[in-house]
Structures are given as structure tokens and as C-alpha cells.
Design a protein around this motif. Structure first.
Motif, PDB file in Angstrom:
ATOM      1  N   ARG A 190       0.844  -1.199   0.000  1.00 45.98           N
ATOM      2  CA  ARG A 190       0.000   0.000   0.000  1.00 45.98           C
ATOM      3  C   ARG A 190       0.880   1.250   0.000  1.00 45.98           C
ATOM      4  NH1 ARG A 190      -4.193  -1.390  -2.125  1.00 45.98           N
ATOM      5  NH2 ARG A 190      -2.735  -2.952  -2.824  1.00 45.98           N
ATOM      6  N   LEU A 191       2.106   1.118   0.531  1.00 46.45           N
ATOM      7  CA  LEU A 191       3.010   2.258   0.631  1.00 46.45           C
ATOM      8  C   LEU A 191       3.750   2.509  -0.672  1.00 46.45           C
ATOM      9  CD1 LEU A 191       4.563   1.589   4.149  1.00 46.45           C
ATOM     10  CD2 LEU A 191       2.826   3.285   3.559  1.00 46.45           C
ATOM     11  N   SER A 192       4.198   1.443  -1.323  1.00 47.82           N
ATOM     12  CA  SER A 192       5.009   1.649  -2.520  1.00 47.82           C
ATOM     13  C   SER A 192       4.961   0.466  -3.463  1.00 47.82           C
ATOM     14  CB  SER A 192       6.467   1.900  -2.104  1.00 47.82           C
ATOM     15  OG  SER A 192       7.317   1.855  -3.218  1.00 47.82           O
TER      16      SER A 192
ATOM     17  N   GLY B  95      12.649   3.915  -2.042  1.00 49.78           N
ATOM     18  CA  GLY B  95      13.908   4.528  -1.626  1.00 49.78           C
ATOM     19  C   GLY B  95      13.700   5.611  -0.588  1.00 49.78           C
ATOM     20  N   THR B  96      12.638   6.403  -0.736  1.00 48.17           N
ATOM     21  CA  THR B  96      12.338   7.478   0.212  1.00 48.17           C
ATOM     22  C   THR B  96      11.996   6.914   1.589  1.00 48.17           C
ATOM     23  OG1 THR B  96      11.487   8.839  -1.594  1.00 48.17           O
ATOM     24  CG2 THR B  96      10.883   9.498   0.622  1.00 48.17           C
ATOM     25  N   LEU B  97      11.194   5.845   1.625  1.00 49.83           N
ATOM     26  CA  LEU B  97      10.831   5.219   2.903  1.00 49.83           C
ATOM     27  C   LEU B  97      12.055   4.731   3.661  1.00 49.83           C
ATOM     28  CD1 LEU B  97       7.664   3.058   2.096  1.00 49.83           C
ATOM     29  CD2 LEU B  97       7.806   4.938   3.729  1.00 49.83           C
ATOM     30  N   VAL B  98      12.900   3.976   2.963  1.00 46.08           N
ATOM     31  CA  VAL B  98      14.107   3.418   3.595  1.00 46.08           C
ATOM     32  C   VAL B  98      15.032   4.545   4.044  1.00 46.08           C
ATOM     33  CG1 VAL B  98      16.143   1.983   3.211  1.00 46.08           C
ATOM     34  CG2 VAL B  98      13.925   1.267   2.306  1.00 46.08           C
ATOM     35  N   ASP B  99      15.102   5.604   3.225  1.00 46.27           N
ATOM     36  CA  ASP B  99      15.956   6.742   3.572  1.00 46.27           C
ATOM     37  C   ASP B  99      15.454   7.431   4.833  1.00 46.27           C
ATOM     38  OD1 ASP B  99      18.186   8.417   2.921  1.00 46.27           O
ATOM     39  OD2 ASP B  99      16.766   9.974   2.323  1.00 46.27           O
ATOM     40  N   LEU B 100      14.133   7.568   4.990  1.00 48.62           N
ATOM     41  CA  LEU B 100      13.570   8.164   6.208  1.00 48.62           C
ATOM     42  C   LEU B 100      13.880   7.314   7.432  1.00 48.62           C
ATOM     43  CD1 LEU B 100      10.069   9.354   4.885  1.00 48.62           C
ATOM     44  CD2 LEU B 100      11.939  10.813   5.653  1.00 48.62           C
ATOM     45  N   MET B 101      13.892   5.992   7.252  1.00 51.13           N
ATOM     46  CA  MET B 101      14.279   5.104   8.356  1.00 51.13           C
ATOM     47  C   MET B 101      15.754   5.278   8.711  1.00 51.13           C
ATOM     48  SD  MET B 101      12.345   1.457   7.835  1.00 51.13           S
ATOM     49  CE  MET B 101      10.799   1.184   8.668  1.00 51.13           C
ATOM     50  N   ASP B 102      16.599   5.327   7.681  1.00 58.59           N
ATOM     51  CA  ASP B 102      18.039   5.479   7.907  1.00 58.59           C
ATOM     52  C   ASP B 102      18.355   6.770   8.650  1.00 58.59           C
ATOM     53  OD1 ASP B 102      18.584   3.089   6.649  1.00 58.59           O
ATOM     54  OD2 ASP B 102      19.000   3.999   4.698  1.00 58.59           O
ATOM     55  N   GLN B 103      17.605   7.836   8.366  1.00 62.14           N
ATOM     56  CA  GLN B 103      17.860   9.133   8.990  1.00 62.14           C
ATOM     57  C   GLN B 103      17.201   9.262  10.361  1.00 62.14           C
ATOM     58  OE1 GLN B 103      17.340  12.584   6.298  1.00 62.14           O
ATOM     59  NE2 GLN B 103      17.255  11.121   4.614  1.00 62.14           N
ATOM     60  N   GLY B 104      16.395   8.280  10.752  1.00 57.27           N
ATOM     61  CA  GLY B 104      15.779   8.283  12.075  1.00 57.27           C
ATOM     62  C   GLY B 104      14.447   9.003  12.150  1.00 57.27           C
ATOM     63  N   PHE B 105      13.957   9.493  11.032  1.00 51.38           N
ATOM     64  CA  PHE B 105      12.652  10.171  11.045  1.00 51.38           C
ATOM     65  C   PHE B 105      11.513   9.170  11.188  1.00 51.38           C
ATOM     66  CE2 PHE B 105      15.237  13.206   8.486  1.00 51.38           C
ATOM     67  CZ  PHE B 105      15.121  14.307   9.314  1.00 51.38           C
ATOM     68  N   LEU B 106      11.658   7.997  10.600  1.00 57.16           N
ATOM     69  CA  LEU B 106      10.616   6.976  10.630  1.00 57.16           C
ATOM     70  C   LEU B 106      11.094   5.809  11.484  1.00 57.16           C
ATOM     71  CD1 LEU B 106       7.850   6.096   9.563  1.00 57.16           C
ATOM     72  CD2 LEU B 106       8.992   5.171   7.536  1.00 57.16           C
ATOM     73  N   LYS B 107      10.457   5.646  12.653  1.00 55.93           N
ATOM     74  CA  LYS B 107      10.898   4.615  13.603  1.00 55.93           C
ATOM     75  C   LYS B 107      10.327   3.237  13.261  1.00 55.93           C
ATOM     76  CE  LYS B 107      12.833   7.758  16.266  1.00 55.93           C
ATOM     77  NZ  LYS B 107      14.307   7.857  16.375  1.00 55.93           N
ATOM     78  N   GLU B 108       9.092   3.226  12.753  1.00 57.84           N
ATOM     79  CA  GLU B 108       8.437   1.930  12.576  1.00 57.84           C
ATOM     80  C   GLU B 108       7.335   2.008  11.523  1.00 57.84           C
ATOM     81  OE1 GLU B 108       5.420  -0.369  15.400  1.00 57.84           O
ATOM     82  OE2 GLU B 108       7.469  -0.430  16.210  1.00 57.84           O
ATOM     83  N   ILE B 109       7.205   0.913  10.759  1.00 54.76           N
ATOM     84  CA  ILE B 109       6.076   0.717   9.846  1.00 54.76           C
ATOM     85  C   ILE B 109       5.399  -0.571  10.277  1.00 54.76           C
ATOM     86  CG2 ILE B 109       5.353   0.252   7.478  1.00 54.76           C
ATOM     87  CD1 ILE B 109       7.804   1.804   6.523  1.00 54.76           C
ATOM     88  N   ARG B 110       4.112  -0.505  10.582  1.00 50.61           N
ATOM     89  CA  ARG B 110       3.409  -1.701  11.027  1.00 50.61           C
ATOM     90  C   ARG B 110       2.248  -1.992  10.073  1.00 50.61           C
ATOM     91  NH1 ARG B 110       2.040  -3.024  17.261  1.00 50.61           N
ATOM     92  NH2 ARG B 110       4.242  -2.414  17.328  1.00 50.61           N
TER      93      ARG B 110
END
Length: 405
Positions: A70-72, A79-94
Motif C-alpha cells: 500500500r506504501l510503494s 527509496g524514500t521510505l528506507v531513507d527516512l528510516m536510515d535518517q531516524g525520522f521513521l521509527k516503525e512501519i506496522r
């Protein structure tokens, strides 16, 4: 449509399930946003793109969604989702059955699931194109049927087929006959269709461009090109509305070179005015009036081009009357002084060269004081076409033809 309703129900059921899961697991849902656009293209999902921007701005730090796909379903969003995780902005996707955090294995799994969704999407596109091509080769054009036909669903064969529209079909044939046997033009056909109340399947008025497309459409004689521009012609399984002889005669008439090709004769004041009734441009046409002595008097009339409203009834104006009115207008309008001065200087320079080269007169080269407005009037009455157009370009006001004035 039925698909839109099904999509809306699907989204509502997903929200209901995920809200219940969040309540069960003690997750604080700050905001619910829903979007029905496809996940295969990032540029077509404004709500989703805003969510990503808000995550980067620190408004949210986790996402709840029914499934990862549903996300991508495209490489950019993934790439944007993973990048947000790498930078610490996105902690979790459930999702309904899984959790993804900033963990190498979980991010890898997320990428696999989204990539698999993209792969399925790509395969689906290929399969759809193959199915369309196969259906076309069987004689069923896989696009909307043109005016004069209806698409019906055959429940036994579980596929749709094209049938003649009992209301519009005979009218379409009549249009071809009026062009072939009575010499109707496209505009005359347009007026005739308005008189009889002819409308599209959605109740809209048929435009002039639609009429010309219909007159060129070989679907009415049972043939079509698929894909368009491929040069591959297929005989359809649908019933022909016309015979080939009638269709060919209409094509011959449409291909004839007009007796008076447009654009060959130039007129002084075209492209300088607009119609005050519909806002279209103003064109000109020359008319001839035979006199008793055997001579012919020519008149030039300026009128609306009818490009914005084919029924615009703005009256035309004769060129001599147009010039009279413009001479009066020059008393009141503002002229671009610099342009008039430059024209005067050019005329004076030409006159000075003539005096010296032909008449042998030389003297002090000084531009005399000339009334610019009188000179402008002279150009409007006696000047060449280029000079008249150059003059009107110096008028700072917009020139509009309204009520024959």
C-alpha cells in the motif's frame, strides 16, 4: 463507478481493521489519512507525498498501513521510505501482519515485499497489453466504441461486444450521406445536429472537431487500426454502419483542396483585434459586387473567426468603415511615442537620401517638428499593410470589435 465504490469499501474496511489493531496494541493513532490513487506512481499521490513530508518535518514517527505494497509499488517511494528510516525520522512501519523497524533484516524484507509488488504490477501491465492485442486481433477493438455504437455485455461468453446504437447509428449514416450527396460542410453538419438535438451518450453536444474525427473514422465500415499508428489494420466483428463506397466518397471530398486556400490573401487589420462577444480573433474576407457597367467592386469585411463560439453572432464591419472609426479612435487612445518617433526618423532618413541622390539637394540634416498623431492618421489611410500593422502595434489599448463597431 462500481470500481470506485469497491475501492472506497476496501479502504474503509482496512481502516477499521488497523484501528482495532492499534487499540489492541496500545498505539496512539494521531491522524488517519486515506487516498485511493494507485501506488505504482509517486507523482499521482498527493496525500501520500504529504505524509512523507510531514514525517521528515517531525510530525509523525511511525506508519500504520494494511500491507507494505500500500506504501510503494515503485522504486522512488521505496527509496524514500528506507531513507527516512536510515535518517531516524521513521521509527516503525506496522502492517496487519508484520512490523518493520530500522533493522537491516526488516528493511531488507520491506524492500523485497515492495519490489515484489512492483514486479506483479509490471507483469500485470504486460498481460493487459497482450490481452488487448489478442482481443483486437479477434475483431474486438479494446477501446470505447465511437458514436453510433453501444457496448453490451454478453453474460454467456463473459465478454463485451459492440452493437449499433438504434438512436444515433442511423444519424451517423445520415451525416455521411449529407456530406457525400448534398455537399454539407463540417459547420453545416454541426448546425444540423444542433437543430435535431443530437447528443453524445453522456448528453453532451457534439463539437466540430468530433464531427471531423467521425467523418475520418474507418470503424464505421468495419475496420480499425490497432495499435494506433502501427499500420496494422484489422477487420472487426461489429456490424458496419456504412458501405465502403459512401465512406470513400466522403474521404475524397474531405481531401479536396479548397477553391480559395486559406491564408493566401493578406489583409491589413487581421490578428490585431478580438471579438467583443466571444473573445475569439478577428479575420477578414473579400466579397465582390457586380455593378451595372460590368465592373466589379471589391469589399473587405472583418468578422469573428468563430473559433471559440461557432454560433457567435457578432456582425461584421467593412474595411472602409473600420478605417473611419480607427481615425476617430486615434484622437483618444495613447500611442507608444518611441515607436512613432522611430518610424518618423526612418521616413525622414529615406526622404533625405532621395533628395540627395536623385534631386541633388543637400543641406542641414535636421528632423522637422511633425505632429505624430497626424502622421499616424496618414499611415492608417495611405500606408502599406506593414505600416498599418506597425501603427496599430503602437496603440497601448486593446482593440475589440463589438456590435459592428
Amino acid at each position: 463507478s462500481e470500481d470506485d465504490e469497491r475501492q472506497a469499501l476496501s479502504i474503509d474496511s482496512q481502516i477499521k481493521e488497523m484501528t482495532a489493531m492499534a487499540k489492541r496494541d496500545g498505539i496512539d493513532v494521531v491522524e488517519i489519512r486515506k487516498e485511493s490513487h494507485s501506488a505504482k506512481a509517486s507523482h499521482g499521490r498527493p496525500v501520500y507525498n504529504q505524509i512523507l513530508a510531514d514525517i521528515k518535518a517531525g510530525e509523525f514517527n511511525a506508519l500504520l498501513t494494511w500491507a507494505a505494497d500500500r506504501l510503494s509499488r515503485n522504486a522512488g517511494d521505496l527509496g524514500t521510505l528506507v531513507d527516512l528510516m536510515d535518517q531516524g525520522f521513521l521509527k516503525e512501519i506496522r502492517t496487519h501482519g508484520q512490523t518493520f523497524t530500522n533493522n537491516p533484516n526488516e528493511k531488507f524484507l520491506l524492500m523485497i515485499l515492495c519490489s515484489q509488488a512492483k514486479l506483479e504490477n509490471d507483469h500485470r501491465g504486460i498481460n493487459i497489453k497482450r490481452g488487448m492485442r489478442t482481443r483486437a486481433e479477434m475483431g474486438y477493438r479494446p477501446t470505447m466504441a465511437p458514436l453510433g455504437y453501444l457496448t453490451e455485455r454478453d453474460m454467456k461468453l463473459r465478454r463485451s461486444h459492440v452493437v449499433v446504437d438504434p438512436i444515433r447509428g442511423p444519424r451517423i449514416k445520415e451525416i455521411f450521406e449529407l456530406v457525400a450527396y448534398k455537399g454539407f460542410s463540417g459547420r453545416k453538419i454541426y448546425s444540423w445536429m444542433k437543430e435535431i438535438g443530437f447528443a453524445t451518450r453522456k448528453g453532451h453536444t457534439v463539437t466540430l472537431s468530433m464531427i471531423y474525427r467521425m467523418l475520418r473514422n474507418p470503424f464505421y465500415i468495419g475496420r480499425y487500426e490497432f495499435p494506433m499508428g502501427s499500420g496494422k489494420w484489422i477487420t472487426g466483428e461489429h456490424e458496419s454502419l456504412l458501405d465502403k463506397q459512401l465512406f470513400d466518397e466522403v474521404q475524397r471530398l474531405l481531401d479536396l483542396v479548397p477553391k480559395k486556400p486559406w491564408g493566401i490573401k493578406e489583409f491589413s487589420f487581421t490578428r490585431l483585434m478580438t471579438c467583443g462577444r466571444c473573445g475569439a480573433g478577428v479575420t477578414a474576407e473579400e466579397k465582390h459586387k457586380p455593378l451595372k457597367d460590368g465592373s466589379v467592386r471589391k469589399y473587405v469585411y472583418y468578422r469573428c473567426t468563430h473559433t471559440k463560439d461557432i454560433d457567435c453572432n457578432e456582425p461584421s464591419i467593412r474595411e472602409d468603415r473600420l478605417i473611419e472609426q480607427m481615425l476617430t479612435i486615434l484622437e483618444d487612445v495613447t500611442l507608444e511615442g518611441g515607436a512613432i518617433k522611430k518610424k518618423l526618423e526612418e521616413e525622414f532618413e529615406r526622404h533625405w537620401k532621395f533628395m540627395g541622390a536623385v534631386l541633388g539637394q543637400e543641406g542641414e540634416k535636421k528632423l522637422p517638428k511633425i505632429d505624430k498623431r497626424k502622421y499616424a492618421k496618414y499611415l492608417l489611410s495611405e500606408g502599406t499593410m506593414e505600416e498599418k500593422r506597425g501603427l496599430l502595434a503602437c496603440i497601448k489599448s486593446k482593440i475589440i470589435l463589438k456590435d459592428g463597431q
